[in-house]
Design a protein around this motif. Sequence first.
Motif, PDB file in Angstrom:
ATOM      1  N   VAL A   1       5.172   0.722   7.765  1.00 43.92           N
ATOM      2  CA  VAL A   1       4.661   0.660   9.133  1.00 43.92           C
ATOM      3  C   VAL A   1       4.077   2.002   9.591  1.00 43.92           C
ATOM      4  N   HIS A   2       4.312   3.088   8.829  1.00 47.59           N
ATOM      5  CA  HIS A   2       3.689   4.343   9.277  1.00 47.59           C
ATOM      6  C   HIS A   2       2.164   4.285   9.166  1.00 47.59           C
ATOM      7  N   HIS A   3       1.645   3.253   8.523  1.00 54.21           N
ATOM      8  CA  HIS A   3       0.190   3.056   8.557  1.00 54.21           C
ATOM      9  C   HIS A   3      -0.212   2.225   9.768  1.00 54.21           C
ATOM     10  N   MET A   4       0.786   1.810  10.536  1.00 50.07           N
ATOM     11  CA  MET A   4       0.513   0.884  11.647  1.00 50.07           C
ATOM     12  C   MET A   4       1.082   1.421  12.952  1.00 50.07           C
TER      13      MET A   4
ATOM     14  N   GLY B   1       0.796  -1.234   0.000  1.00 52.19           N
ATOM     15  CA  GLY B   1       0.000   0.000   0.000  1.00 52.19           C
ATOM     16  C   GLY B   1       0.819   1.270   0.000  1.00 52.19           C
ATOM     17  N   HIS B   2       1.939   1.274   0.718  1.00 56.46           N
ATOM     18  CA  HIS B   2       2.675   2.521   0.667  1.00 56.46           C
ATOM     19  C   HIS B   2       3.385   2.751  -0.663  1.00 56.46           C
ATOM     20  N   PRO B   3       4.140   1.762  -1.151  1.00 58.62           N
ATOM     21  CA  PRO B   3       4.705   1.976  -2.489  1.00 58.62           C
ATOM     22  C   PRO B   3       3.623   2.371  -3.496  1.00 58.62           C
TER      23      PRO B   3
HETATM   24 CU   LIG Z   1       2.167   5.369   3.427  1.00 67.14          CU
END
Ligand SMILES: [Cu+2]
Lengths: 830, 224, 103
Positions: free
Chosen positions: A304-307, A255-257
């Motif tokens: 992990v910044h989404h977590m 998701g982040h990439p």
């Molecule tokens: Cu992100």
Amino acid sequence: MNALNRHRALTTIWGSPQGWRGTATSVNHSDIGRRFIVAAFAFFAIGGVLAMLMRAQLATPGSAFVGPEIYNQLFTMHGSIMMFLFAIPMFEGLALYLLPKMLGSRDMAFPRLSAYGWWCYLFGGTILIVSLALGVAPDSGWFMYTPLSSKAYTPGINADVWLLGITFVEISAVAAAIEITVSILKVRAPGMRLDRMPLLAWYLLVTALMMIAAFPPLILASMLLEVERAFGWPFFDPDRGGSPLLWQHLFWLFGHPEVYIIFLPAAGVVSTVLPVMARTRILGYGWIVAALLALAFLSFGLWVHHMFTTGIPHMALGFFSAASALVAVPTALQIFAWLGTLWNGRPELKLPMLYLLGFFLIFVLGGLTGVMLAMVPFDWQAHDTYFVVAHLHYVLIGGFVFPMLAGAYYWLPHFTGRARVPKLGEAAFWLIFVGFNVTFFLMHLTGLLGMPRRIYTYPEEMGWTWLNLLSSVGSFAMAFGFALFAIDVALQIFMSRRSRRNPWGGSTLEWAMPIPASAYNFASQPHIEDRDPLATDPELGLRLARGEGYLAEARHGRRETMAVDITTGAVDHVVVLPGNTRLPIITAAVTGSFFLCLLFGFYWLALVPVAGVIALGWRWAWTLGWQEDLGRVSIRPGETALTHRETAGAPGWWGSVFLLVSDATLLGSLLFGYAFLWVVASNWPPPELIGGGIFIGLVAALSALAGTALTRRATSASKAGSTASASRAASAAMGAQAVVIAALMSVGITELPVPGSHAYAAICWTLLLYAAVHALIALLCAAFIRARVVSGHVSGTRTLEASVAQLFGDYAGAATLIVLLCVLAPAVLS
Amino acid sequence: MLYRLRVTITALAVGGCSGPLSTLDTAGPAAASIATLWWAMLAGAAVLTFLVMTLLALAFVRRPWRRAGGTSLWIGWLGVAMPTTILIALLGFALTLGERIIARPVPGVVTVEATGHQWYWDFRQPGANGAIETRDVLHIPAGRPVDVRIFSADVIHSFWVPRLAGKMDAIPGHLNVLRIEADWPGEFEGRSAEFSGAGYAGHRFRVIAHDEADWAAFQLGGRP
Amino acid sequence: MMFLARISAGLLLWAFGFSLLYALHGFGCEGGWHEIRIAGGMLFRWVMVSVWVLLCIAGLAVIWWIRSVPAGFERRLGFASALVGCAATVVTGAPVTITSACV
Ligand SMILES: [Cu+2]
Ligand code: HEM
């Protein structure tokens, strides 16, 4: 041959038939690219309508316009449509249409693959939209967190629609990524060294490479969750040794990439359009390329910044917070490179520039809120609030939609051959720009005042009422703006006056052709001497039309285009591309029926389309190639080159390499899951579940090695021209792979508990199946080579197929060994 | 005059930023330090936006003093050196701030258990006469750090009392700990902040912070 | 392929080091390394910090190595990415020094 005759001859070769037949069979990159763009815009409209429904619901507190069941489908589908059916396909369409033209070539490397990707996208998107119409659309949010999306809490078909539909669309994304990568690396005009490529090509190359690495984790996660839902294999179920966090890791690893995958192509458009608008050249070409590389890597270290709120220790959060902050640097670099470019040039406020200005303001704000969210403590408050909704729309609409609109106005004359209707575009811009900021700027505050995202209603006393009402009003202004944009485009297509060639004075190769472009792009391919070919030689287009370049001769009805050495751009060989065919649409339809079988639970029936895909894949490969050598063909007066089947490093070989890289990341993600559960879940694997199996494992490993060696033997024998021994070795390789499959399965059956009992068993079984599937693929490759050697398609000079088969054979061997190592490790260790 | 202006702005800001779930209307040390971080970042962001927009606008005015720059100015200094410096400083600040907020062992911590359900919260804590269980209302002492041990009984939820501290997820199969503290006695609105299905919008709870006397009474089992 | 590897060597090293640190962190907290005290500090901190320092040195080594690539676009790109990779290792690994372990 004069220009007109050449045009006719090339059009016969490269064009597609009129009517439905043409629609179903065309593999031409301009056709496919245009379709992607139009369909993506249609999905954007659908997603936009869903957004309007949400804004209507949220305009007032306690509204009863839709209930939570509907609202949950609305935001899930809005997010999923915008990310998977709009943003990615839109850039794919742009890339398919533009890349060959900017690289001075005639088509992409794998035209049939583009067509296949297109049909997969269309069919997969249709499944999702139909589910929406029937009211059974996915409703667990676009990141589908388990256990909410698992069978226990979403018993209906909704989650399956997402998992299967999106995976289906994903196939098209991976196909496009491989295609874009190989096309950029190999299929360029001669002389175009890497550092002479237009910047957009660099952006697309980096994006495509990122897709190759980023999509497999999601594909894997979707498959695991679907298997958990369908067969009860407990990958994510904490009661049976799984972990819901595994889903989050795999999802955000993709998701982040993904958000950079969306942003980078748009940034590439900025880097292309902005210098033209400023009547100068881009500042810091090399710096920007370096920044792209840095972005590509760093963006895989942010997930992990989404977590941040999932309870991961602070030190680990620190790693990811630091990486998230750092990733802002290459982005800032680009912003200042663009500003410097504007300062160095003489910018004009034409319409594309207006959109770029909008982009600057919105994207900078979105980037800054992104840095804020990367700071762990702030995210503890802002996470999952409207602050995040504001941030993500600032980057997605500011960073993707605005540059794309600038690009749309910039390239529309290329698509339509017409100039724009005055004034309408400016009005649309202001509506979109003002409407956007009214809608989303306020949401920052709404979020800080504590409004969580994804709630369908809120009570009056929270103090969010006015903010929400204004946001809704703004969103409707923005919607009118987009409608006006659509009208403007329609007017330009159907009514406007014709445009002259190269209306903006661009210096990249796509303007070195009459507009709208013809099916073959270039009557002859240029030799590139520098980065701005049209600036140094404004007459280039005319000279190419007169046939003063490569491959000016239309011969034997073959679609020919040049392939070059990756770094130096020196002539490498001539690629002969396949022509129009129904295979892509049929294969996509069969692939689709596989997904439909799974969706409706006809699991045994699903084996039929699997067999169908294998048969079609066989045919796909079979229809190419020749039974005699073509030798060196003339490419320009006095110059000759070999064709791709008779050289090493043909596009097909590179395509297989990148396919396997993607495949390897899938295996890597699976191994990550294995290691993750081992570390995170307690008492894992449970000692009583660990079996033995060393002996059968050894049998499997040895026959995997034998299979690889025999495939290699078959390849080298066929290269040496000894048909008989090649086909013997291939047969033996097939036998070895069959033994591998049998041995792998018996390891599972005799030594592992049933997969439904524990996540450990489930993941080991998955690993074994992975290896078995690859052994099967290697078996089929060996069978194919055998048949091709016998039929005379593979010879000492025509080596492409043999070397591809060898790649798959090697990979299957390596995969089997790795899998066995991991599956048997607990037995060895205990 | 200036004073009047300042008072009005402060009032507006405070008025605009208050609310039962406002992260800016803080009532606990963690929330307060995060709000400070936010205001600092907001100021920084405003300056940077202003810088970029000014540079952008100046590109369109044609003046003799405006000189083109090379890559070292635009990219080396503005594009790389400046953001790197700012970001590293910010990162260090945020990490040290985070260290103060996380649930590190300190003396005098009160421990409570919170379990998220679709769609209510069960709280459990030791009382004078055995465990005290409450639903959708969490009782804590004011002015003392409280560790909330967070569990989930079904899907993922998130425990969030914005005026006191940040949020922490309730994940099935995992135990998470969040440190909260209320500066003064009172009632604070809390809610779940992770989407959990059809009843999510109403997945709320309250935290009641007691002064010493009330807290003692509560622990004896009497509802104050 | 070699070309892609050379122009991204430094960044690949960062990716490797980053994953290594994150994995060690997971193993360490799971294995209770933060409860073992060695030489006046906790084992966990010793391991993390020394691995981080080694990775930074490796980053420098890559910068050094890239200088042997023939001059041109490729070397400039490789050099830039080696610099970025090394800087990124320093920054993203820095939390091992100041943040508390396993909380
Ligand atoms: Cu992100
Ligand atoms: C056309 C204008 C748009 C409007 C008015 C709009 C509005 C919204 C709103 C109100 C939400 C929050 C729903 C909720 O949490 O309850 C949302 C979520 C979202 N939007 Fe948009 N949006 C627009 C365009 C876009 C675009 C262009 C993209 C992506 C390219 C996008 C991607 C998303 C995503 C990923 C979510 C999160 C969905 C989720 O929480 O599962 N939106 N949008």
